[in-house]
Design a protein around this motif. Structure first.
Motif, PDB file in Angstrom:
ATOM      1  N   TRP A   1      -6.334   3.350  -8.774  1.00  0.00           N
ATOM      2  CA  TRP A   1      -7.664   3.940  -8.926  1.00  0.00           C
ATOM      3  C   TRP A   1      -7.821   4.545 -10.320  1.00  0.00           C
ATOM      4  CZ3 TRP A   1      -3.990   6.066  -5.579  1.00  0.00           C
ATOM      5  CH2 TRP A   1      -3.468   7.294  -5.952  1.00  0.00           C
ATOM      6  N   PHE A   2      -9.073   4.721 -10.713  1.00  0.00           N
ATOM      7  CA  PHE A   2      -9.401   5.235 -12.041  1.00  0.00           C
ATOM      8  C   PHE A   2      -9.109   6.731 -12.114  1.00  0.00           C
ATOM      9  CE2 PHE A   2     -12.351   7.276 -14.968  1.00  0.00           C
ATOM     10  CZ  PHE A   2     -12.214   6.511 -16.117  1.00  0.00           C
ATOM     11  N   VAL A   3      -8.491   7.161 -13.233  1.00  0.00           N
ATOM     12  CA  VAL A   3      -8.224   8.579 -13.468  1.00  0.00           C
ATOM     13  C   VAL A   3      -9.037   9.091 -14.645  1.00  0.00           C
ATOM     14  CG1 VAL A   3      -6.459  10.282 -14.065  1.00  0.00           C
ATOM     15  CG2 VAL A   3      -5.910   8.434 -12.479  1.00  0.00           C
TER      16      VAL A   3
ATOM     17  N   THR B   1      -6.680   5.318 -18.022  1.00  0.00           N
ATOM     18  CA  THR B   1      -5.563   5.856 -17.247  1.00  0.00           C
ATOM     19  C   THR B   1      -5.828   5.607 -15.770  1.00  0.00           C
ATOM     20  OG1 THR B   1      -5.143   7.573 -18.892  1.00  0.00           O
ATOM     21  CG2 THR B   1      -4.218   7.909 -16.699  1.00  0.00           C
ATOM     22  N   LEU B   2      -4.852   5.017 -15.080  1.00  0.00           N
ATOM     23  CA  LEU B   2      -4.980   4.743 -13.657  1.00  0.00           C
ATOM     24  C   LEU B   2      -3.753   5.254 -12.921  1.00  0.00           C
ATOM     25  CD1 LEU B   2      -3.987   1.092 -13.027  1.00  0.00           C
ATOM     26  CD2 LEU B   2      -4.561   1.776 -15.327  1.00  0.00           C
ATOM     27  N   ALA B   3      -3.867   5.367 -11.606  1.00  0.00           N
ATOM     28  CA  ALA B   3      -2.768   5.859 -10.768  1.00  0.00           C
ATOM     29  C   ALA B   3      -2.772   5.093  -9.459  1.00  0.00           C
ATOM     30  CB  ALA B   3      -2.905   7.363 -10.528  1.00  0.00           C
TER      31      ALA B   3
ATOM     32  N   TYR C   1     -10.009  -5.132 -14.311  1.00  0.00           N
ATOM     33  CA  TYR C   1      -9.449  -5.024 -12.966  1.00  0.00           C
ATOM     34  C   TYR C   1      -7.926  -4.946 -13.102  1.00  0.00           C
ATOM     35  CZ  TYR C   1     -14.082  -6.653 -11.625  1.00  0.00           C
ATOM     36  OH  TYR C   1     -15.433  -6.776 -11.476  1.00  0.00           O
ATOM     37  N   PHE C   2      -7.313  -4.072 -12.321  1.00  0.00           N
ATOM     38  CA  PHE C   2      -5.875  -3.850 -12.440  1.00  0.00           C
ATOM     39  C   PHE C   2      -5.195  -4.034 -11.084  1.00  0.00           C
ATOM     40  CE2 PHE C   2      -7.888  -1.265 -15.718  1.00  0.00           C
ATOM     41  CZ  PHE C   2      -7.192  -1.665 -16.848  1.00  0.00           C
ATOM     42  N   ARG C   3      -3.935  -4.454 -11.139  1.00  0.00           N
ATOM     43  CA  ARG C   3      -3.079  -4.481  -9.960  1.00  0.00           C
ATOM     44  C   ARG C   3      -1.674  -4.041 -10.380  1.00  0.00           C
ATOM     45  NH1 ARG C   3      -1.765 -10.872  -8.507  1.00  0.00           N
ATOM     46  NH2 ARG C   3      -0.376 -11.277 -10.283  1.00  0.00           N
ATOM     47  N   VAL C   4      -0.870  -3.608  -9.404  1.00  0.00           N
ATOM     48  CA  VAL C   4       0.447  -3.033  -9.687  1.00  0.00           C
ATOM     49  C   VAL C   4       1.499  -3.737  -8.836  1.00  0.00           C
ATOM     50  CG1 VAL C   4       1.805  -0.906  -9.795  1.00  0.00           C
ATOM     51  CG2 VAL C   4      -0.667  -0.818 -10.145  1.00  0.00           C
ATOM     52  N   LEU C   5       2.671  -3.978  -9.426  1.00  0.00           N
ATOM     53  CA  LEU C   5       3.813  -4.552  -8.721  1.00  0.00           C
ATOM     54  C   LEU C   5       4.975  -3.563  -8.788  1.00  0.00           C
ATOM     55  CD1 LEU C   5       2.355  -6.998 -10.524  1.00  0.00           C
ATOM     56  CD2 LEU C   5       4.050  -8.381  -9.343  1.00  0.00           C
ATOM     57  N   ALA C   6       5.717  -3.455  -7.695  1.00  0.00           N
ATOM     58  CA  ALA C   6       6.940  -2.649  -7.695  1.00  0.00           C
ATOM     59  C   ALA C   6       8.096  -3.511  -8.201  1.00  0.00           C
ATOM     60  CB  ALA C   6       7.242  -2.124  -6.297  1.00  0.00           C
ATOM     61  N   LEU C   7       8.969  -2.915  -9.007  1.00  0.00           N
ATOM     62  CA  LEU C   7      10.098  -3.630  -9.599  1.00  0.00           C
ATOM     63  C   LEU C   7      11.400  -2.951  -9.200  1.00  0.00           C
ATOM     64  CD1 LEU C   7       8.774  -4.083 -13.260  1.00  0.00           C
ATOM     65  CD2 LEU C   7       8.456  -5.616 -11.324  1.00  0.00           C
ATOM     66  N   TYR C   8      12.399  -3.771  -8.892  1.00  0.00           N
ATOM     67  CA  TYR C   8      13.754  -3.259  -8.667  1.00  0.00           C
ATOM     68  C   TYR C   8      14.731  -4.284  -9.217  1.00  0.00           C
ATOM     69  CZ  TYR C   8      17.976  -1.509  -6.440  1.00  0.00           C
ATOM     70  OH  TYR C   8      19.244  -1.029  -6.216  1.00  0.00           O
ATOM     71  N   LYS C   9      15.389  -3.928 -10.318  1.00  0.00           N
ATOM     72  CA  LYS C   9      16.286  -4.848 -11.012  1.00  0.00           C
ATOM     73  C   LYS C   9      15.520  -6.128 -11.349  1.00  0.00           C
ATOM     74  CE  LYS C   9      20.524  -2.866  -9.126  1.00  0.00           C
ATOM     75  NZ  LYS C   9      21.768  -3.092  -8.368  1.00  0.00           N
TER      76      LYS C   9
END
Length: 500
Positions: free
Chosen positions: A237-239, A247-249, A305-313
């Protein structure tokens, strides 16, 4: 007497027959039970011994499994036999452990031997589930890329065991790695009761585990072992926004040790692309360790438009759903200067002015910007913007922007000088300042006058209240005195009456 002797011989022959076990041209003889004794093989119509030279537990295990037992408990290289009463068929037997018969193991050739009378091979097989065959790996805990199990192996000897896993993605057994391994790059354990932590697994996968002895005897297969899923973040969402940045969160994933990667679409694009941000952990893209990011090098007037991915190694989660359209909020009242290879010689400002300097090279690749004035670093960010508020003469001077890309460094200079005003304008400005000073002084004096009036009024009220309080006390004292005098007179009258 003869009948009794014959009966004894028949019974003895029956006992010996029961103690001999043969299968596929291999048998055990001269043993106390059917599961132990000297090894013999059948060749060319005759039974013959196996030389004990190089005979070991691997060879013994192959033989025991052929005869229907689970494993070999022990082996012997020095069982006595008479060469003139028996034939030695095999010497230097060297099984690998995966043979289905002792006759399939490499040897020096039929009838070639160098054994003496005390070097025949022997074996003791297990007639029950023993050792590793009874072990059942049990689940303890799991993380994103590891599973911890406990293995209890009863009646083990001091040998090592290899751990193998079955993955539903590969559909086969293969070696794995674990923290307790005595061999690098695999999982080899020695303890009879061991906590084993398998590593280098994939998040959200199902595995099965088994132990393998050096003689290819397998433990029972574990229950399903599941690593934790990586999960995925919430919709961002927009901050806030500033010049060329947003800035987004988002809500973080519940799993530990997770980074995040931000991707964007803009301007009718059909595919998601990597973006640049201030808090990035690496040189390229926007990878952050917390659940906020300031995306830079954006264009005003465009919907992003934004999207987020979680990363692990090396693993990525399922992307979050796309955000709503976000746009940079422009400030039309703020003066902006774009600094390029050809700039103005001087940007004329006066004390009290506010300006934003922009230094921008390209949208195609990440760029690191640094603003300096003399030896002082003023700002280091990804959007190349510098806000300048001219509060004193020290804020005038030359400002330098250094733009660094992956293959080039560019430097721009711009000067902020004091704006020159005409004599009439200066006189007018002086009059205005004088008028403002007079008005300000009047307001201050008026304020002081009001405060003095309030204080005088409060003092007057205080004195009046104090006077009223004194009068009230005086009246109360007078009334009390009259009351006491009246009481005395009454008492004297009563005494007079009594005396009369």
């Amino acid at each position: 007497m003869h009948g009794t002797r014959a009966t004894q011989l028949i019974l003895l022959a029956g006992v010996l027959t029961m103690k001999t076990r043969a299968k596929d041209g291999v048998r055990l003889v001269q043993g106390r039970t059917a599961r132990d004794g000297r090894v013999e093989v059948h060749h060319s119509g005759a039974w013959g011994a196996v030389c004990g030279k190089h005979w070991d537990l691997v060879d013994a295990t192959v033989l025991c499994r052929l005869l229907g037992y689970n494993e070999a408990l022990a082996y012997d290289q020095n069982i006595t036999f008479k060469q003139n009463n028996n034939t030695v068929w095999l010497t230097d037997v060297q099984c690998a452990g995966n043979e289905s018969s002792l006759l399939h193991c490499p040897h020096s050739g039929w009838g070639k031997y160098t054994c003496n009378e005390g070097q025949a091979a022997g074996v003791t097989c297990s007639d029950r589930g023993w050792g590793i065959s009874l072990a059942i790996p049990k689940f303890v805990s799991s993380t994103l890329d590891s599973v911890t199990v406990q293995c209890s192996i009863p009646d083990v000897t001091d040998i090592t065991y290899t751990v193998q896993i079955w993955s539903n993605t590969t559909n086969k057994w293969h070696d794995t790695e674990c923290e307790q391994s005595t061999v690098a790059g695999s999982c080899v354990v020695r303890l009879p009761k061991a906590i084993i932590t398998l590593t280098s697994l994939s998040p959200g996968h199902i595995y099965y585990l088994r132990l393998v002895s050096p003689y290819l005897v397998y433990s029972q297969v574990s229950e399903s072992l599941v690593t934790k899923e990586l999960g995925y973040p919430s919709v961002p969402w927009f901050v806030a926004s500033s010049s060329r940045s947003i800035t987004l969160a988002w809500e973080p994933t519940p799993t530990e040790f997770t980074n995040y990667s931000v991707e964007a679409k803009c301007c009718g694009e059909t595919t998601w692309r990597a973006v640049d941000c201030v808090e990035k952990l690496f040189d390229k893209g926007c990878t952050v360790s917390n659940n906020t990011a300031t995306v830079i090098a954006l264009k005003e007037g465009q919907d992003y438009y934004f999207r987020v991915l979680a990363l692990y190694k090396s693993w990525k989660s399922t992307p979050s759903a796309s955000s709503e359209a976000m746009r940079i909020k422009s400030n039309d009242n703020l003066q902006r200067i774009w600094v390029g290879s050809i700039t103005q010689e001087c940007v004329a400002l006066k004390i009290g002015d506010n300006i934003t300097l922009f230094c921008h090279v390209s949208d195609d690749e990440p760029t690191y910007y640094k603003w300096t004035k003399g030896q002082s670093i003023l700002n280091s960010s990804g959007d190349g913007a510098l806000n300048v508020f001219v509060s004193s003469l020290a804020d005038f001077g030359i400002y330098t922007c250094q733009a660094t890309t992956s293959d080039d460094v560019v430097q721009y200079d711009i000067a902020i000088c004091q704006k020159m005003v005409s004599k009439e304008a200066a006189t007018k400005e002086t009059k205005n300042r004088t008028l403002i000073a007079i008005i300000t002084t009047c307001f201050i004096c008026f304020g002081i006058f009001i405060i003095v009036l309030i204080l005088l009024k409060m003092a007057q009220i205080y004195r009046r209240r104090k006077k009223q309080l004194k009068e009230t006390n005086r009246e109360e004292m007078t009334m009390l005195s009259h009351r006491q005098k009246s009481v005395r007179n009454n008492n004297e009258a009563d005494e007079f009456d009594l005396n009369s």
